[in-house]
Design a protein around this motif. Structure first.
Motif, short mmCIF file in Angstrom:
data_model
loop_
_atom_site.label_atom_id
_atom_site.label_comp_id
_atom_site.label_asym_id
_atom_site.label_seq_id
_atom_site.Cartn_x
_atom_site.Cartn_y
_atom_site.Cartn_z
N GLU A 45 45.83 52.75 34.19
CA GLU A 45 44.38 53.39 33.99
C GLU A 45 44.01 53.96 35.32
O GLU A 45 44.53 53.27 36.35
CB GLU A 45 43.37 52.41 33.65
N LYS A 46 43.88 55.15 35.52
CA LYS A 46 43.37 55.54 36.93
C LYS A 46 42.10 55.20 37.39
O LYS A 46 41.36 56.06 37.69
CB LYS A 46 43.40 57.16 36.56
N THR A 47 42.15 53.87 37.71
CA THR A 47 41.13 53.24 38.54
C THR A 47 41.85 52.68 39.72
O THR A 47 42.77 52.41 39.61
CB THR A 47 40.35 52.11 37.63
N PHE A 48 40.83 52.49 40.57
CA PHE A 48 41.55 51.79 41.85
C PHE A 48 40.12 51.14 42.80
O PHE A 48 39.01 51.59 42.44
CB PHE A 48 42.32 52.64 42.68
N LEU A 49 40.64 50.31 43.40
CA LEU A 49 39.59 49.61 44.25
C LEU A 49 39.81 49.95 45.81
O LEU A 49 41.10 49.68 46.02
CB LEU A 49 39.43 48.27 44.04
N ASN A 50 39.15 50.32 46.52
CA ASN A 50 39.02 50.13 48.03
C ASN A 50 38.44 48.99 48.49
O ASN A 50 37.62 48.38 47.70
CB ASN A 50 38.49 51.40 48.63
N GLY A 59 55.48 49.23 50.97
CA GLY A 59 54.43 48.20 50.26
C GLY A 59 53.31 48.72 50.09
O GLY A 59 52.88 49.98 50.12
N PHE A 60 52.49 47.98 49.32
CA PHE A 60 51.08 48.07 48.85
C PHE A 60 50.07 47.22 49.53
O PHE A 60 50.29 46.18 49.62
CB PHE A 60 50.94 48.34 47.35
N TRP A 61 48.95 47.73 50.14
CA TRP A 61 47.99 47.02 50.77
C TRP A 61 46.65 47.20 50.41
O TRP A 61 46.21 48.41 50.56
CB TRP A 61 48.32 47.18 52.20
N PRO A 62 45.75 46.45 50.04
CA PRO A 62 44.50 46.61 49.54
C PRO A 62 43.32 46.97 50.61
O PRO A 62 42.26 47.48 50.06
CB PRO A 62 44.18 45.44 48.75
N GLY A 63 43.74 46.96 51.80
CA GLY A 63 42.87 47.52 52.73
C GLY A 63 42.18 46.06 53.37
O GLY A 63 42.24 45.12 52.80
N ASP A 64 41.32 46.64 54.55
CA ASP A 64 40.63 45.21 55.12
C ASP A 64 39.27 45.94 55.83
O ASP A 64 39.13 47.18 55.69
CB ASP A 64 41.49 44.52 55.89
N ILE A 65 38.82 45.20 56.49
CA ILE A 65 37.38 45.27 57.39
C ILE A 65 37.86 46.58 58.26
O ILE A 65 36.76 47.45 58.44
CB ILE A 65 36.84 44.15 57.84
#
Length: 297
Positions: free
Chosen positions: A2-7, A209-215
């Motif tokens: 599904e084309k949804t994602f979270l930053n 890799g893939f990284w979900p991000g941070d502050i």
């Protein structure tokens, strides 16, 4: 997918809580598993319902720890058939989780003293005292897991033609990233006195890799990191694909935001192209001596 994602800002409270929960399991592997180059002994592995430590040597029997993000519980099992579960729910603090986690290890007959300092986290945290982080959003967890599945497939496709030494996609609990590596077989001395850096960067390699991000970097993104590092792309900027991919000289890494990947008609193809083009760029700037282990697709 599904084309949804979270930053990161979309689920920061849950991301931070899960980051710290998973660090507890990673620290058990640090203590109990025989050290491997590039910290291979501390990796967690992706499964359809979550992440597992895999088999860990125990005092009398080996055991595993499985974070089941579908049933929302942590399952402890050992080779004698014992099982202990910890429910994952909103309101469970890191401190409470740490206590329950250690109790579970004792019930399995493998108590394990751990360093309580959080690794590579943006603020100092003692895992056994942290009451601040206690958020568990089940919907956000599932979206994050879907992103990991998508990233795993893209990395697997990228790795397919390599015959040489590789690390298959796995979860690194320090930075919360899912990553893979290919190596050129040459040892590289790292001048840093940092134990983590020296263990991670002791051989020529190309990591993806893939990284979900941070502050500090809120966008979830795919990345590629050559080592030894490259400082700039020189005259090779046109090699980097797709067109929204960038090179950040300050980070010495290639990046493609997850959101940007989904802007292309075929997001999976865009990510694989990104990984491949970063490797091709590296070979123009800092060629590896032996590329015979790379098959042509």
């Amino acid at each position: 997918m599904e084309k949804t994602f979270l930053n990161y800002p979309d689920w920061q409270d849950t991301a931070d809580t899960i980051h710290l929960f998973l660090q507890v399991a990673g620290k058990v592997k640090v203590e109990r598993c025989a050290p491997r180059p590039e910290w291979e002994h501390v990796l967690l592995y992706l499964l359809p319902d979550g992440l597992t430590t895999g088999l860990i040597p125990g005092d009398n029997s080996p055991f595993s720890v499985f974070f089941d993000f579908r049933q929302h519980q942590v399952e402890f099992r050992n080779g004698e058939g014992k099982r202990v579960d910890i429910p994952l729910e909103d309101g469970l603090s890191v401190a409470d989780f740490y206590k329950q986690f250690n109790n579970a290890l004792e019930q399995l007959g493998s108590p394990t003293p751990l360093c309580v300092k959080a690794q590579q986290f943006y603020e100092p945290v003692d895992l056994d005292k942290d009451e601040k982080h206690h958020t568990y959003d089940k919907i956000a967890i599932r979206k994050w897991l879907q992103s990991l599945f998508f990233a795993y497939k893209a990395m697997s496709l990228y790795l397919a033609p390599f015959h040489g030494k590789i690390h298959y996609p796995a979860y690194y609990f320090g930075r919360m990233d899912l990553s893979c590596m290919v190596f050129n077989g040459e040892l590289v001395a790292n001048p840093s006195g940092n134990k983590i850096v020296n263990k991670a960067l002791d051989e020529g390699m190309y990591a993806c890799g893939f990284w979900p991000g941070d502050i500090s970097s809120p966008q979830a993104a795919f990345y590629a990191l050559p080592y030894p590092f490259i400082e700039d792309l020189k005259d090779n900027t046109a090699l980097l694909q797709p067109d929204k991919a960038i090179f950040k000289p300050d980070k010495k890494e290639f990046f493609l935001a997850l959101e940007d990947a989904f802007s292309y008609p075929n997001p999976e193809k865009a990510v694989v192209s990104f990984f491949k083009s970063g490797f091709d760029t590296l070979q123009q700037i800092q060629p590896w001596r032996n590329l015979n282990f790379v098959s042509k697709q």
